[in-house]
Design an enzyme around this catalytic site. Sequence first.
Site, PDB file in Angstrom:
ATOM      1  N   GLY A   6       0.842  -1.190   0.000  1.00  0.00           N
ATOM      2  CA  GLY A   6       0.000   0.000   0.000  1.00  0.00           C
ATOM      3  C   GLY A   6       0.876   1.239   0.000  1.00  0.00           C
ATOM      4  N   GLN A  59       3.183   9.851   1.516  1.00  0.00           N
ATOM      5  CA  GLN A  59       4.523   9.267   1.409  1.00  0.00           C
ATOM      6  C   GLN A  59       5.276   9.721   0.162  1.00  0.00           C
ATOM      7  OE1 GLN A  59       2.695   5.255   2.275  1.00  0.00           O
ATOM      8  NE2 GLN A  59       4.686   4.961   3.232  1.00  0.00           N
ATOM      9  N   CYS A 114       6.617  -0.235   7.341  1.00  0.00           N
ATOM     10  CA  CYS A 114       6.205   0.940   6.573  1.00  0.00           C
ATOM     11  C   CYS A 114       7.362   1.364   5.686  1.00  0.00           C
ATOM     12  CB  CYS A 114       5.831   2.073   7.532  1.00  0.00           C
ATOM     13  SG  CYS A 114       5.286   3.570   6.681  1.00  0.00           S
ATOM     14  N   LEU A 115       7.047   1.681   4.444  1.00  0.00           N
ATOM     15  CA  LEU A 115       8.086   2.117   3.506  1.00  0.00           C
ATOM     16  C   LEU A 115       8.749   3.416   3.964  1.00  0.00           C
ATOM     17  CD1 LEU A 115       6.213   1.337   0.162  1.00  0.00           C
ATOM     18  CD2 LEU A 115       8.082   0.014   1.189  1.00  0.00           C
ATOM     19  N   HIS A 118      -3.729   1.257   8.123  1.00  0.00           N
ATOM     20  CA  HIS A 118      -2.355   1.784   8.112  1.00  0.00           C
ATOM     21  C   HIS A 118      -2.259   2.972   7.133  1.00  0.00           C
ATOM     22  CE1 HIS A 118       2.206   1.060   7.901  1.00  0.00           C
ATOM     23  NE2 HIS A 118       1.996   1.837   6.848  1.00  0.00           N
ATOM     24  N   GLU A 119      -2.862   2.812   5.954  1.00  0.00           N
ATOM     25  CA  GLU A 119      -2.789   3.879   4.935  1.00  0.00           C
ATOM     26  C   GLU A 119      -3.622   5.090   5.340  1.00  0.00           C
ATOM     27  OE1 GLU A 119      -0.472   3.413   3.161  1.00  0.00           O
ATOM     28  OE2 GLU A 119      -0.330   1.234   3.062  1.00  0.00           O
ATOM     29  N   HIS A 128      -1.798   7.342   7.617  1.00  0.00           N
ATOM     30  CA  HIS A 128      -0.837   8.235   6.944  1.00  0.00           C
ATOM     31  C   HIS A 128      -1.514   9.549   6.541  1.00  0.00           C
ATOM     32  CE1 HIS A 128       2.932   6.079   6.460  1.00  0.00           C
ATOM     33  NE2 HIS A 128       2.338   5.008   5.956  1.00  0.00           N
TER      34      HIS A 128
HETATM   35  O1  GNR Z   1       4.290  -2.649   2.350  1.00  0.00           O
HETATM   36  C1  GNR Z   1       3.746  -2.519   3.450  1.00  0.00           C
HETATM   37  N1  GNR Z   1       3.507  -3.614   4.201  1.00  0.00           N
HETATM   38  C2  GNR Z   1       2.714  -3.602   5.341  1.00  0.00           C
HETATM   39  C3  GNR Z   1       2.759  -4.727   6.171  1.00  0.00           C
HETATM   40  C4  GNR Z   1       1.976  -4.774   7.303  1.00  0.00           C
HETATM   41  C5  GNR Z   1       1.146  -3.727   7.602  1.00  0.00           C
HETATM   42  C6  GNR Z   1       1.103  -2.600   6.806  1.00  0.00           C
HETATM   43  C7  GNR Z   1       1.873  -2.541   5.668  1.00  0.00           C
HETATM   44  S1  GNR Z   1       1.809  -1.154   4.634  1.00  0.00           S
HETATM   45  C8  GNR Z   1       3.410  -1.169   3.938  1.00  0.00           C
HETATM   46  C9  GNR Z   1       3.559  -0.105   2.880  1.00  0.00           C
HETATM   47  C10 GNR Z   1       3.400   1.256   3.516  1.00  0.00           C
HETATM   48  O2  GNR Z   1       4.207   1.771   4.217  1.00  0.00           O
HETATM   49  N2  GNR Z   1       2.266   1.866   3.304  1.00  0.00           N
HETATM   50  O3  GNR Z   1       2.006   3.046   3.895  1.00  0.00           O
HETATM   51 NI    NI Z   2       3.235   3.097   5.701  1.00  0.00          NI
END
Ligand code: GNR
Ligand code: NI
Length: 147
Positions: A46, A51, A92-93, A134-135, A138
Amino acid sequence: MTIKPLIILPDPVLRQVSKPVERIDAESLQLADDMLATMYEAQGIGLAATQVDVHERVLVMDVSEERNQPLVLVNPELVFKSDDLIEGEEGCLSVPDFYDEVERPKRVKLRYLNYQGEQVEEWAEGMYAVCIQHEMDHLQGTLFIDH
Ligand code: GNR
Ligand code: NI
């Protein structure tokens, strides 16, 4: 499609709150395409516009094994969160090389506009539910490490 540089912690840009998209136009679709290319390149499941330093409510995701089900979610809202929670390891990236357990509602109902500009309402669970939460964090300037 352009791969955009990812914003990495501790860049304060990650704390900005995104504004709703007023209308889905060619520019929004270009942004979504660039975000998908960036997400696939970084091997993420995601990506939030935050980001890539764009502060509009746009998310992209692909939680499929085959990485062939791109999703674009514009102006996403959670209309329901289950009381039962589930704990899972997140990364998270924007927070490289750090992983930790986060507890979140197990099932959520979401509403958003898709790439075609149609309103979609659907239930999510499993990895899809975790990723959408999670997204959406952000877009409010929240990171998983805050939980
Ligand atoms: O690639 C991603 N893997 C992930 C694994 C577990 C819970 C959330 C994520 S999201 C993350 C990519 C990212 O940072 N998205 O904002
Ligand atoms: Ni993230």
